[in-house]
Design a protein around this motif. Structure first.
Motif, PDB file in Angstrom:
ATOM      1  N   THR A 148       0.851  -1.184   0.000  1.00 29.79           N
ATOM      2  CA  THR A 148       0.000   0.000   0.000  1.00 29.79           C
ATOM      3  C   THR A 148       0.890   1.240   0.000  1.00 29.79           C
ATOM      4  O   THR A 148       1.684   1.429   0.923  1.00 29.79           O
ATOM      5  CB  THR A 148      -0.896   0.031   1.252  1.00 29.79           C
ATOM      6  OG1 THR A 148      -1.617  -1.202   1.328  1.00 29.79           O
ATOM      7  CG2 THR A 148      -1.858   1.205   1.204  1.00 29.79           C
ATOM      8  N   GLU A 157       3.305  -0.759   4.754  1.00 35.72           N
ATOM      9  CA  GLU A 157       3.746  -2.014   5.339  1.00 35.72           C
ATOM     10  C   GLU A 157       5.260  -2.130   5.538  1.00 35.72           C
ATOM     11  O   GLU A 157       5.734  -3.117   6.110  1.00 35.72           O
ATOM     12  CB  GLU A 157       3.300  -3.206   4.465  1.00 35.72           C
ATOM     13  CG  GLU A 157       1.813  -3.340   4.292  1.00 35.72           C
ATOM     14  CD  GLU A 157       1.254  -2.532   3.115  1.00 35.72           C
ATOM     15  OE1 GLU A 157       0.064  -2.688   2.836  1.00 35.72           O
ATOM     16  OE2 GLU A 157       2.010  -1.758   2.481  1.00 35.72           O
ATOM     17  N   GLN A 179       4.725 -17.368   2.399  1.00 33.41           N
ATOM     18  CA  GLN A 179       3.690 -16.705   1.637  1.00 33.41           C
ATOM     19  C   GLN A 179       2.531 -16.377   2.578  1.00 33.41           C
ATOM     20  O   GLN A 179       2.121 -17.219   3.374  1.00 33.41           O
ATOM     21  CB  GLN A 179       3.195 -17.573   0.494  1.00 33.41           C
ATOM     22  CG  GLN A 179       4.218 -17.778  -0.580  1.00 33.41           C
ATOM     23  CD  GLN A 179       3.681 -18.557  -1.752  1.00 33.41           C
ATOM     24  OE1 GLN A 179       2.653 -19.201  -1.670  1.00 33.41           O
ATOM     25  NE2 GLN A 179       4.375 -18.490  -2.873  1.00 33.41           N
ATOM     26  N   VAL A 180       2.033 -15.159   2.456  1.00 29.38           N
ATOM     27  CA  VAL A 180       0.955 -14.708   3.317  1.00 29.38           C
ATOM     28  C   VAL A 180      -0.104 -14.046   2.461  1.00 29.38           C
ATOM     29  O   VAL A 180       0.204 -13.173   1.657  1.00 29.38           O
ATOM     30  CB  VAL A 180       1.457 -13.684   4.372  1.00 29.38           C
ATOM     31  CG1 VAL A 180       0.327 -13.179   5.227  1.00 29.38           C
ATOM     32  CG2 VAL A 180       2.561 -14.293   5.213  1.00 29.38           C
ATOM     33  N   ALA A 181      -1.337 -14.447   2.631  1.00 27.53           N
ATOM     34  CA  ALA A 181      -2.459 -13.801   1.934  1.00 27.53           C
ATOM     35  C   ALA A 181      -3.084 -12.802   2.899  1.00 27.53           C
ATOM     36  O   ALA A 181      -3.375 -13.131   4.047  1.00 27.53           O
ATOM     37  CB  ALA A 181      -3.485 -14.832   1.494  1.00 27.53           C
ATOM     38  N   VAL A 182      -3.279 -11.590   2.431  1.00 24.72           N
ATOM     39  CA  VAL A 182      -3.843 -10.555   3.305  1.00 24.72           C
ATOM     40  C   VAL A 182      -5.114 -10.010   2.684  1.00 24.72           C
ATOM     41  O   VAL A 182      -5.208  -9.801   1.524  1.00 24.72           O
ATOM     42  CB  VAL A 182      -2.870  -9.398   3.514  1.00 24.72           C
ATOM     43  CG1 VAL A 182      -3.174  -8.680   4.809  1.00 24.72           C
ATOM     44  CG2 VAL A 182      -1.438  -9.835   3.535  1.00 24.72           C
TER      45      VAL A 182
END
Length: 73
Positions: free
Chosen positions: A6, A22, A70-73
């Motif tokens: 962002t 972030e 890996q991270v899904a937000v």
């Protein structure tokens, strides 16, 4: 590695400032919005690279496991 972040831009006088929400420390300025975007890309790359190097220095000589997350937000 590629990620989505962002970005926040603000025009102050004749300049634009920008930062990445972030990634603390990833901020910049430029005369145009496009210049500021490009500067911000570089800033993010530099912050991430610096953090990697610091982590490697701090763990030098120790047995550690490094892996991609890996991270899904």
């Amino acid at each position: 590695m590629e990620g989505k972040f962002t970005t926040v831009f603000e025009k102050i006088g004749d300049w634009y400032t920008g930062y990445v929400a972030e990634v603390p420390g990833a901020n910049t300025q430029g005369r145009t919005l496009e210049e500021t975007r490009e500067n911000l890309r570089e800033a993010v790359q530099m912050v991430i690279q610096a953090n990697r190097e610091l982590a490697e220095q701090e763990t030098a000589g120790r047995e550690v496991i490094r892996e991609e997350l890996q991270v899904a937000v």
